[in-house]
Scaffold this active site. Structure first.
Site, mmCIF file in Angstrom:
data_model
loop_
_atom_site.group_PDB
_atom_site.id
_atom_site.type_symbol
_atom_site.label_atom_id
_atom_site.label_comp_id
_atom_site.label_asym_id
_atom_site.label_seq_id
_atom_site.Cartn_x
_atom_site.Cartn_y
_atom_site.Cartn_z
ATOM 1 N N GLU A 1 30.633 37.022 70.644
ATOM 2 C CA GLU A 1 31.681 37.610 69.807
ATOM 3 C C GLU A 1 32.444 38.599 70.663
ATOM 4 O OE1 GLU A 1 30.508 39.845 66.266
ATOM 5 O OE2 GLU A 1 32.583 39.699 65.594
ATOM 6 N N CYS B 1 31.944 39.006 62.723
ATOM 7 C CA CYS B 1 32.996 39.527 61.849
ATOM 8 C C CYS B 1 34.379 39.140 62.367
ATOM 9 C CB CYS B 1 32.879 41.037 61.756
ATOM 10 S SG CYS B 1 31.423 41.539 60.840
ATOM 11 N N ASN C 1 30.830 33.463 57.822
ATOM 12 C CA ASN C 1 29.950 34.366 58.575
ATOM 13 C C ASN C 1 29.436 35.439 57.645
ATOM 14 O OD1 ASN C 1 28.903 35.852 60.985
ATOM 15 N ND2 ASN C 1 30.359 37.365 60.243
ATOM 16 N N GLU C 2 28.186 35.416 57.363
ATOM 17 C CA GLU C 2 27.502 36.399 56.517
ATOM 18 C C GLU C 2 28.380 36.945 55.388
ATOM 19 O OE1 GLU C 2 27.523 40.693 58.685
ATOM 20 O OE2 GLU C 2 26.003 39.343 59.460
HETATM 21 O O1 AHR Z 1 26.735 41.145 65.799
HETATM 22 C C1 AHR Z 1 27.611 42.137 65.345
HETATM 23 C C2 AHR Z 1 28.055 41.896 63.932
HETATM 24 O O2 AHR Z 1 26.955 41.887 63.077
HETATM 25 C C3 AHR Z 1 28.701 40.575 63.664
HETATM 26 O O3 AHR Z 1 30.040 40.590 63.939
HETATM 27 C C4 AHR Z 1 28.486 40.367 62.213
HETATM 28 O O4 AHR Z 1 28.403 39.027 61.876
HETATM 29 C C5 AHR Z 1 27.228 41.145 61.923
HETATM 30 O O5 AHR Z 1 27.395 42.007 60.879
#
Ligand code: AHR
Length: 846
Positions: A250, A440, A571-572
């Protein structure tokens, strides 16, 4: 207090066996102690209200500013289920709505939008028809009403209401000496017992999870060395995933721009702006003796509208905390120039921090329209903090844009490539897949910041930069083509993850005042968004002769398909109604068009028993046809990992109808301590857990530690797997564990059982010892991994497996708090292995 309450309730039930007392009810008081405290429950007992614990909390909007709960109103339906509404803040035209069967598990919150802003003091009642009525007040005291479906997921349009003010009357109770407003309910003793058990279990879990190796000297002083154990290798084998260890990339903590992406010029496109960071603008990182003129007239690309207008003053770029220049190395300089047909020459220099000239070249330009000019700079001297200087040779108005400097030595010498040292250290992990571009960052800060893959491919000047949710800028120079190419270069499967039609649930409010998921991509725009996702698959795998997207891939230098197999959606996210509707639409469209693509869904940001996890898995198991696997995330304490080793043991392998269950992708996890840096303690906890993940490798398909990269001075998050500066790359104990599990991984799991000798199997520290034996079908080679997280050495006798002479063994040992590892490779043999305190071994058995 909780224990006392549980005892009282248990005694009431026990003494009342067979009498009317078993039917006795209890009174609950549901309230919020303060706006950040969430929803709590207290039980009336022994003449007073006793706090039991927190039932749920607000999941709305940004951390810090939001996640508050005002005026919760709870309603118990005739069927015994519960509904909750609460006010979010004093700005948003929405309220929170949640559903629970038992007060313990709450469905993820929905935030239905209403017509008035703000929406104050919502209250909920059950109607005679089993539907629900929600009322709220407007800023000027008007009352409005809207209907809600029985499942509390569909909400009608709101309209004026004449409801009496008395509807807002609330109960009161004094809990722990403080008077609160809330709602009182009479419930059965059994319900109170269930709540008490739930809170007891949470507390017990919390106590276990707080176990730290750091405290061993104090807590485990009784332990004598060595601990003797036997590892009995069984005869059972099963197929496990051969893609268990991958990586999560990321762009967080400057992982991409200023990090893995080898571009040395910062803000090369003059597109920095205050959305990236409040104090940034088009000239950030650029310097001149006069204010730098920025123009947007006749830009190089509509996606890249700003450029610098030079006259005779030199322009210099500070790079990313300086430009690292190495003597003897070559650097590719390029720049677009707009000079209306005039001739202009430039001198391009690399200048050291102390003003020493490190490299110099000349650029002759004569551009009537935007034209790219290139030259090569060869460094005569090294300097880690050099700058790039552009000196016009005469006074003339010239536009310059996309000013770029790359080391020629990138990973595999690719143009527009990756920083060689960083890319190599990642490659050394031998990751089986790469998930990108986030995190994120995939779903973005608000609807407008959702990551669109198609903004990141094509000529660099046409890519669409955007702000980064982590507080800086994305050039998109490291775009989908570069990600896919890197995957191919290091033999990893690409796993792109894109938004499920909703932005990050922690997003700030948009212009309408809607924060969080912001209602998702409007339904009328979903077909276009879905098409965009389908286009990605076409771009990656399609035939350039028939597909315009595949043609674009071919033009970028890759006519062969990338052979994309996986796609991540979401994503989450909060697994609320807004998410589920969009997620289902997306999955159905992908399944229909590309039935062989394996979709990876999400089950929210936390492990069980979080609301998103429960709802996410419920949805997944109800729709096994939609996704191949789902992404789980949890960042936890070392104690948590050591005490949840059976986490995946109970996951069903088949569903009720006999079909295989969707698999697990543990997409983000890391063990941490209060130090927030990977150390021997966190690494051992992760290693122990990974042996159990291997044991469950028939249901867990993939895992990736997160986050991976963090640049010194620009960290958004800790712990991370690899820390780096412009001239340094520092791997951590977490990295070494990932590498050992990757390099010494297999596709067959061989059963084994570890027992501590002479302790009648009651050794209460067995969660600190672990072993896992796997085999690679292709080579027949076996790999045994052993972890000893005890403060004393382990003497392990192995039954059922002999380690031949000369077997390679790699491992580490250290003190729990050590952050730097010395990896050792040596030879082992026989059936007796000794592991020092706090150590791990990986043995190759040929
Ligand atoms: O890994 C950092 C963040 O943690 C990521 O962007 C997110 O998916 C999670 O909350």
């Amino acid at each position: 207090m909780m224990k006392k309450l549980m005892m009282c309730v248990l005694m009431a039930v026990a003494f009342g066996q067979g009498s009317a007392q078993t039917q006795e009810n209890r009174e609950l008081f549901i309230y919020s102690p303060n706006e950040r405290g969430g929803l709590h429950v207290a039980c009336y007992d022994n003449g007073q209200w006793n706090e039991m614990g927190q039932l749920c909390s607000s999941d709305y909007g940004q951390w810090g500013a939001e996640k508050r709960m005002y005026h919760p109103s709870v309603c118990r339906a005739q069927d015994g289920t519960w509904r909750l509404v609460f006010q979010l803040n004093d700005r948003t035209p929405a309220f929170a709505a949640a559903y629970s069967r038992d007060l313990i598990t709450w469905r993820p919150q929905d935030y239905p939008q209403v017509s008035e802003r703000p929406c104050l003091e919502p209250i909920v009642f059950e109607g005679v028809d089993g539907q629900f009525d929600v009322y709220y007040k407007t800023a000027n005291g008007q009352k409005r009403y809207l209907p809600a479906s029985n499942d509390f997921r569909r909400f009608g349009k709101d309209e004026p209401s004449q409801i009496d003010e008395d509807a807002w009357l609330r109960d009161t109770a004094t809990v722990q000496g403080k008077l609160y407003e809330g709602c009182k309910f009479e419930v059965s003793v059994q319900e109170v017992l269930a709540l008490a058990r739930h809170f007891d279990e949470l507390a017990a879990d919390g106590r276990k999870s707080s176990e730290r190796m750091h405290d061993d000297a104090k807590n485990l002083a009784w332990l004598t060395s060595p601990v003797k154990a036997t590892l009995t290798v069984g005869t059972q084998e099963k197929t496990i995933s051969d893609k268990l260890i991958g990586i999560f990339f990321e762009d967080i903590s400057y992982a991409a721009d200023g990090g893995l992406y080898a571009e040395l010029v910062q803000n090369r496109d003059f597109e920095y702006n205050s959305k990236d960071r409040r104090e940034w603008n088009a000239t950030t990182a650029w310097h001149s003796s006069k204010p730098i003129e920025i123009s947007t007239e006749h830009p190089l690309s509509p996606n890249n509208p700003h450029y610098a207008l030079l006259w005779s003053d030199m322009l210099w770029n500070e790079g990313w905390d300086g430009i690292t220049v190495e003597a003897g190395k070559k650097y590719d300089f390029s720049m677009y120039v707009l000079a209306g047909g005039q001739k202009q020459d430039f001198v391009i220099q690399l200048v050291g921090e102390d003003g020493t000239l490190l490299a110099k070249s000349k650029l002759k330009t004569n551009a009537s329209d935007w034209t790219q000019y290139t030259t090569v700079l060869t460094a005569k001297k090294s300097d880690p903090k050099a700058r790039l200087v552009i000196i016009p040779q005469k006074a003339a108005h010239v536009g310059v844009d996309m000013i770029s400097l790359f080391p020629q030595e990138t990973f595999m010498n690719r143009k527009n490539g990756l920083r060689r040292d960083l890319a190599q250290v990642i490659a050394d992990l031998h990751p089986k897949f790469i998930r990108f571009p986030g995190g994120c960052m995939s779903h973005g800060q608000g609807l407008e910041n959702i990551y669109h893959w198609n903004h990141t491919v094509g000529p660099l000047q046409d890519r669409k930069p955007d702000f980064n949710i982590w507080g800086y800028h994305q050039t998109r120079g490291l775009g989908f083509f570069e990600f896919f190419q890197y995957c191919e270069d290091i033999g990893a499967e690409p796993l792109p993850v894109l938004a499920a039609g909703v932005p990050c649930q922690n997003s700030a409010a948009n212009a309408e005042g809607m924060g969080g998921q912001q209602g998702g991509i409007p339904m009328d725009q979903m077909p276009a968004y879905i098409q965009e996702l389908l286009d990605l698959i076409d771009w990656a795998n399609g035939d350039p002769a028939t597909s315009r997207w595949a043609k674009m891939r071919a033009e970028a230098g890759h006519p062969e398909p990338f052979n994309l197999k996986y796609i991540g959606i979401g994503n989450e996210d909060i697994i609320g109604t807004v998410f589920e509707e969009r997620y289902e639409m997306i999955c159905k469209a992908i399944r229909q068009r590309y039935p062989n693509i394996m979709i990876c869904g999400t089950v929210g940001p936390f492990h069980t028993p979080s609301a998103d996890y429960i709802e996410g898995w419920e949805f997944t198991r109800k729709h096994p046809d939609l996704q191949y696997m789902v992404d789980e995330h949890y960042y936890e304490s070392t104690g948590w990992f050591m005490h949840h080793r059976n986490y995946y043991d109970s996951y069903p392998r088949t569903l009720a109808d006999g079909k295989p269950s969707p698999k697990v992708y543990l997409g983000e996890y890391a063990a941490s301590t209060n130090v927030k840096r990977p150390n021997v303690e966190t690494a051992l906890a992760e290693a122990i857990y990974l042996t159990d993940v291997e044991r469950n490798g028939d249901i867990v398909e993939m895992t990736s530690y997160a986050p991976m990269l963090s640049k010194d001075g620009h960290s958004n998050w800790n712990p991370d797997m690899i820390y780096f500066g412009n001239t340094s790359v520092r791997t951590t104990p977490a990295y070494e564990v990932q590498r050992l599990f990757s390099v010494y991984g297999g596709d067959r799991y061989i059963s084994s059982e570890m027992k501590v000798k002479d302790a009648a199997g009651n050794f209460e520290l067995s969660h600190r010892l672990a072993a896992s034996l796997v085999r690679v079908t292709k080579t027949g080679r076996k790999y045994l991994k052993i972890v000893n997280a005890l403060p004393v050495s382990l003497q392990l006798s192995i039954n059922g497996l002999t380690i031949p002479a000369g077997s390679k063994c790699e491992g580490f040992e250290g003190k729990p708090e050590e952050q730097q590892l010395q990896m050792n490779t040596f030879e082992v043999q026989g059936s007796e292995i000794e592991l020092p305190a706090y150590s791990m071994r990986a043995i190759e058995i040929n």
